[in-house]
Design a protein around this motif. Sequence first.
Motif, PDB file in Angstrom:
ATOM      1  N   TYR A 180       7.456  -2.056   0.682  1.00 34.04           N
ATOM      2  CA  TYR A 180       8.037  -3.162   1.445  1.00 34.04           C
ATOM      3  C   TYR A 180       8.039  -4.426   0.592  1.00 34.04           C
ATOM      4  O   TYR A 180       7.103  -4.671  -0.179  1.00 34.04           O
ATOM      5  CB  TYR A 180       7.221  -3.453   2.712  1.00 34.04           C
ATOM      6  CG  TYR A 180       7.146  -2.318   3.707  1.00 34.04           C
ATOM      7  CD1 TYR A 180       8.100  -2.183   4.713  1.00 34.04           C
ATOM      8  CD2 TYR A 180       6.113  -1.389   3.646  1.00 34.04           C
ATOM      9  CE1 TYR A 180       8.019  -1.151   5.631  1.00 34.04           C
ATOM     10  CE2 TYR A 180       6.027  -0.351   4.560  1.00 34.04           C
ATOM     11  CZ  TYR A 180       6.987  -0.236   5.552  1.00 34.04           C
ATOM     12  OH  TYR A 180       6.913   0.782   6.460  1.00 34.04           O
ATOM     13  N   ASP A 181       9.085  -5.223   0.748  1.00 39.74           N
ATOM     14  CA  ASP A 181       9.098  -6.596   0.241  1.00 39.74           C
ATOM     15  C   ASP A 181       8.915  -7.510   1.445  1.00 39.74           C
ATOM     16  O   ASP A 181       9.637  -7.373   2.444  1.00 39.74           O
ATOM     17  CB  ASP A 181      10.426  -6.918  -0.454  1.00 39.74           C
ATOM     18  CG  ASP A 181      10.638  -6.085  -1.713  1.00 39.74           C
ATOM     19  OD1 ASP A 181       9.634  -5.735  -2.362  1.00 39.74           O
ATOM     20  OD2 ASP A 181      11.804  -5.780  -2.034  1.00 39.74           O
ATOM     21  N   ILE A 182       7.941  -8.431   1.395  1.00 39.19           N
ATOM     22  CA  ILE A 182       7.674  -9.282   2.554  1.00 39.19           C
ATOM     23  C   ILE A 182       8.010 -10.737   2.242  1.00 39.19           C
ATOM     24  O   ILE A 182       7.954 -11.173   1.085  1.00 39.19           O
ATOM     25  CB  ILE A 182       6.218  -9.147   3.040  1.00 39.19           C
ATOM     26  CG1 ILE A 182       5.233  -9.701   2.013  1.00 39.19           C
ATOM     27  CG2 ILE A 182       5.889  -7.699   3.359  1.00 39.19           C
ATOM     28  CD1 ILE A 182       3.805  -9.766   2.550  1.00 39.19           C
ATOM     29  N   PHE A 183       8.350 -11.487   3.314  1.00 33.62           N
ATOM     30  CA  PHE A 183       8.795 -12.866   3.167  1.00 33.62           C
ATOM     31  C   PHE A 183       8.163 -13.727   4.264  1.00 33.62           C
ATOM     32  O   PHE A 183       8.209 -13.357   5.440  1.00 33.62           O
ATOM     33  CB  PHE A 183      10.321 -12.954   3.283  1.00 33.62           C
ATOM     34  CG  PHE A 183      11.053 -11.946   2.443  1.00 33.62           C
ATOM     35  CD1 PHE A 183      11.323 -12.197   1.112  1.00 33.62           C
ATOM     36  CD2 PHE A 183      11.455 -10.725   2.989  1.00 33.62           C
ATOM     37  CE1 PHE A 183      11.994 -11.261   0.334  1.00 33.62           C
ATOM     38  CE2 PHE A 183      12.121  -9.784   2.222  1.00 33.62           C
ATOM     39  CZ  PHE A 183      12.394 -10.049   0.883  1.00 33.62           C
ATOM     40  N   LEU A 397      -7.607  -5.108  11.332  1.00 28.89           N
ATOM     41  CA  LEU A 397      -6.574  -4.228  11.865  1.00 28.89           C
ATOM     42  C   LEU A 397      -5.567  -3.908  10.772  1.00 28.89           C
ATOM     43  O   LEU A 397      -5.035  -4.806  10.127  1.00 28.89           O
ATOM     44  CB  LEU A 397      -5.852  -4.902  13.035  1.00 28.89           C
ATOM     45  CG  LEU A 397      -6.638  -5.096  14.329  1.00 28.89           C
ATOM     46  CD1 LEU A 397      -5.849  -5.971  15.290  1.00 28.89           C
ATOM     47  CD2 LEU A 397      -6.965  -3.759  14.977  1.00 28.89           C
ATOM     48  N   ASP A 398      -5.308  -2.630  10.552  1.00 26.09           N
ATOM     49  CA  ASP A 398      -4.237  -2.184   9.664  1.00 26.09           C
ATOM     50  C   ASP A 398      -3.131  -1.560  10.502  1.00 26.09           C
ATOM     51  O   ASP A 398      -3.365  -1.094  11.622  1.00 26.09           O
ATOM     52  CB  ASP A 398      -4.750  -1.148   8.664  1.00 26.09           C
ATOM     53  CG  ASP A 398      -5.317  -1.789   7.406  1.00 26.09           C
ATOM     54  OD1 ASP A 398      -5.637  -2.989   7.454  1.00 26.09           O
ATOM     55  OD2 ASP A 398      -5.449  -1.084   6.390  1.00 26.09           O
ATOM     56  N   ILE A 399      -1.936  -1.514   9.941  1.00 25.70           N
ATOM     57  CA  ILE A 399      -0.793  -0.903  10.616  1.00 25.70           C
ATOM     58  C   ILE A 399      -0.643   0.534  10.135  1.00 25.70           C
ATOM     59  O   ILE A 399      -0.714   0.814   8.933  1.00 25.70           O
ATOM     60  CB  ILE A 399       0.490  -1.710  10.361  1.00 25.70           C
ATOM     61  CG1 ILE A 399       0.341  -3.120  10.950  1.00 25.70           C
ATOM     62  CG2 ILE A 399       1.706  -1.011  10.970  1.00 25.70           C
ATOM     63  CD1 ILE A 399       1.411  -4.089  10.503  1.00 25.70           C
ATOM     64  N   PHE A 400      -0.429   1.446  11.086  1.00 28.68           N
ATOM     65  CA  PHE A 400      -0.301   2.871  10.802  1.00 28.68           C
ATOM     66  C   PHE A 400       1.004   3.395  11.387  1.00 28.68           C
ATOM     67  O   PHE A 400       1.602   2.777  12.273  1.00 28.68           O
ATOM     68  CB  PHE A 400      -1.484   3.642  11.396  1.00 28.68           C
ATOM     69  CG  PHE A 400      -2.803   3.302  10.762  1.00 28.68           C
ATOM     70  CD1 PHE A 400      -3.338   4.098   9.767  1.00 28.68           C
ATOM     71  CD2 PHE A 400      -3.499   2.164  11.150  1.00 28.68           C
ATOM     72  CE1 PHE A 400      -4.545   3.779   9.173  1.00 28.68           C
ATOM     73  CE2 PHE A 400      -4.710   1.833  10.556  1.00 28.68           C
ATOM     74  CZ  PHE A 400      -5.231   2.644   9.562  1.00 28.68           C
ATOM     75  N   VAL A 401       1.423   4.561  10.896  1.00 33.19           N
ATOM     76  CA  VAL A 401       2.615   5.216  11.423  1.00 33.19           C
ATOM     77  C   VAL A 401       2.286   6.668  11.723  1.00 33.19           C
ATOM     78  O   VAL A 401       1.499   7.304  11.018  1.00 33.19           O
ATOM     79  CB  VAL A 401       3.800   5.124  10.433  1.00 33.19           C
ATOM     80  CG1 VAL A 401       3.484   5.829   9.121  1.00 33.19           C
ATOM     81  CG2 VAL A 401       5.078   5.689  11.052  1.00 33.19           C
ATOM     82  N   PRO A 418       2.227  -4.228   0.698  1.00 37.78           N
ATOM     83  CA  PRO A 418       1.647  -5.518   1.050  1.00 37.78           C
ATOM     84  C   PRO A 418       1.651  -5.833   2.546  1.00 37.78           C
ATOM     85  O   PRO A 418       1.190  -6.897   2.937  1.00 37.78           O
ATOM     86  CB  PRO A 418       2.554  -6.500   0.311  1.00 37.78           C
ATOM     87  CG  PRO A 418       3.896  -5.850   0.373  1.00 37.78           C
ATOM     88  CD  PRO A 418       3.631  -4.376   0.237  1.00 37.78           C
ATOM     89  N   VAL A 419       2.185  -4.929   3.386  1.00 38.55           N
ATOM     90  CA  VAL A 419       2.147  -5.207   4.824  1.00 38.55           C
ATOM     91  C   VAL A 419       0.703  -5.248   5.298  1.00 38.55           C
ATOM     92  O   VAL A 419       0.293  -6.157   6.016  1.00 38.55           O
ATOM     93  CB  VAL A 419       2.969  -4.162   5.606  1.00 38.55           C
ATOM     94  CG1 VAL A 419       2.760  -4.334   7.104  1.00 38.55           C
ATOM     95  CG2 VAL A 419       4.449  -4.293   5.265  1.00 38.55           C
ATOM     96  N   ASN A 420      -0.093  -4.277   4.886  1.00 37.55           N
ATOM     97  CA  ASN A 420      -1.513  -4.293   5.234  1.00 37.55           C
ATOM     98  C   ASN A 420      -2.308  -5.068   4.198  1.00 37.55           C
ATOM     99  O   ASN A 420      -1.974  -5.083   3.006  1.00 37.55           O
ATOM    100  CB  ASN A 420      -2.051  -2.867   5.354  1.00 37.55           C
ATOM    101  CG  ASN A 420      -1.627  -2.209   6.652  1.00 37.55           C
ATOM    102  OD1 ASN A 420      -1.485  -2.879   7.672  1.00 37.55           O
ATOM    103  ND2 ASN A 420      -1.421  -0.899   6.617  1.00 37.55           N
TER     104      ASN A 420
END
Length: 692
Positions: A180-183, A397-401, A418-420
């Motif tokens: 992911y690219d984050i902004f 908290l981390d994001i999972f799928v 970099p999301v988590n």
Amino acid sequence: MFSNTPWKQVFNIKFWDRLKNHTLFFASIFIKRNLISLWAFILLSSSQLFSQDQDKLITKADQSFTAFAYIDARAIYIDVAQRGYSSQNLYAKLGDSFYFTGDLEDSVIWYEKLIQNYPEDLNPEYLFRYAQSLKSVERYKEADNIMDQFYAITGNDKRARSFIEKRNYLDFIEMQSGKYDIFPLSINSKNSEYAPSFNNKNQIVFASSRSKNTNDSKLHKWNKMPFLDIFSSNIKEDQITLEDPVKLKGKINTKFHESSTSFSKDGQTVYFSRNNYTNNKLGTSKKGVVLLKLYKATLKDGTWTDIEELSFSSDEYSVSHPSLSADGTKLYFASDMPGSMGQSDLFVVDVLGDGKYGEPKNLGGNINTEGRETFPYISSSGRLYFSSDGHVGLGGLDIFVSVPNESGFSNAFNIGKPVNSSKDDFTFVLNEDTKIGYFASNRKGGKGNDDIYSFKQTEELITSCMQYIEGTITDSATGEPLLRTDIIVLDKNKNTIHQAVSDLKGKYKIKVPCNESYTIRAELNEYMPKEVSLETTGIFEFIHNIPFVLEKTGVQKLLSTRVEITIGDDLGKILQLEPIYFGLDDYEISPNAEVELQKIISAMNKYPELKIEVRSHTDSRSSHWYNKRLSVKRMRATIKYIVREGNVNWRRIPGKAYGERRLMNKCADGVDCTEEEHQENRRSEFIIIKMK
């Protein structure tokens, strides 16, 4: 009793009279990110432990708690601790006061003091919290050591077992990272923004505690911040950045907290979270606590109206953070309702229409743990994204799928950096068509307590254990790479499951599931096929390097241009087949024999003018008559397999059954031989009888 505190922490504090010269504080803390109740008892003896000045400090802390100035009270207790007072209870509650408000970095010092000074009779949950806090400051090795202790004590706790099973979790997260690219977004304020959602009208809707008026009377006494309301922002042409937000119109926003929205496909219906406030009446549990409920609203003439409380909400437990499936038939949410496995779980309920709903169903052990699972988002393809501190992650908290399967959902996979981050990362949403989405985080570098970030997904996530088979195909004589070679992957039942073609450099790469048995075959016209057996392991993304060196052939030379082939030669020997043996009194084709017969099939399909005779033999045990019949059965089984599996015309493959008449060794009747020697005689041969 409801406290004027933000959605991030909803406190209900009851103060009891002093009993026997003790001061008792009874706090129920409901956290935005976890829907957890923290029952904090701080029992201090003023007559024995404190000086008169310290009594005054405690009295001041009492007043701060009474006024819901929780942080002020915490500061006072820190001051008391720094003056030399210590106890297991004090350190535990100080650590908790930071942990449950999302300040894991500051909780480290107090949990560290707790565990170092009071290791005996310690609730193991504090080991888990300490490990999570250590992760927030990226002290992963120390966190892992604490988790080992947690596992030794708890054993059956899923969080502990998950850690033991995924000890190399950091390696996997690194493997998953960079997709992911984050902004950062300009809509963020100095307060808190989170819970973005798509309203299907080219807008992002989110929760914010921003205030238009600094004199707003709706300020929290403990931190002078406004209540959360729901806002919307238009998505700009770049599909990533947002315009200035505006508050949603109508009765959807109240003087209490609203957050976490999910919209119907037409954008006319919204499900959202709110404090227990229905028909202008604030509701409480039997313990006097204001919990969270789910509501529904309808858009009429640009205004949200017809607010309805969902029937499965309750005064006695929290229900919040909705996510509606793409077809509108299922609603996912977080709750600590009866039947929860942990501190908060994810559930799903059928949307039946006419304001009716089915029975909520827990999403089960692949998703929920003894920890916190919250903020579900169900994508258009049915993938479930959610936040958790129970599954192994980077901290907080981390994001999972998790992907849908026959039993519900697969195991959860951390979506990586970099999301988590080592902080709290949550409220993930994604447009799977554009690969653009949004999430919130309290990581360093933001404008406020929680900030919303946009992102662009650049690669597919790892959502199952897969391994790679790769290699180079070369000519045995020249060493040159062989392009356009067919690479065929067969499963344990000899079914073709993958096919690939080597590139201009003779290279190939194939992805296969973990923990399976495969046969890899390389085939190229005018070359003899070659096979390799492979057992994959359970290591994610492991690469098996399997090169193939192929030997050239022709119509007159099946193996090498240097070897002359004549009528009467055994094709099995030319192809260097492993001997095709049969068990004693058996005529079934074994799995090992199948591999070798596939080579015969390949040669016959490549050279349609080739004709062979299958000759079947037995050992000398049993009678001549019996062995003759047995060899007939073996011959027919071999021919039948080649005809059926290779689609070879039966006229090209006649056979003869010799029984025990052509033994390969001394083992005739009455001769004492080993089982291995007898097996040499139980064989099939493939004699070339025509080549043109």
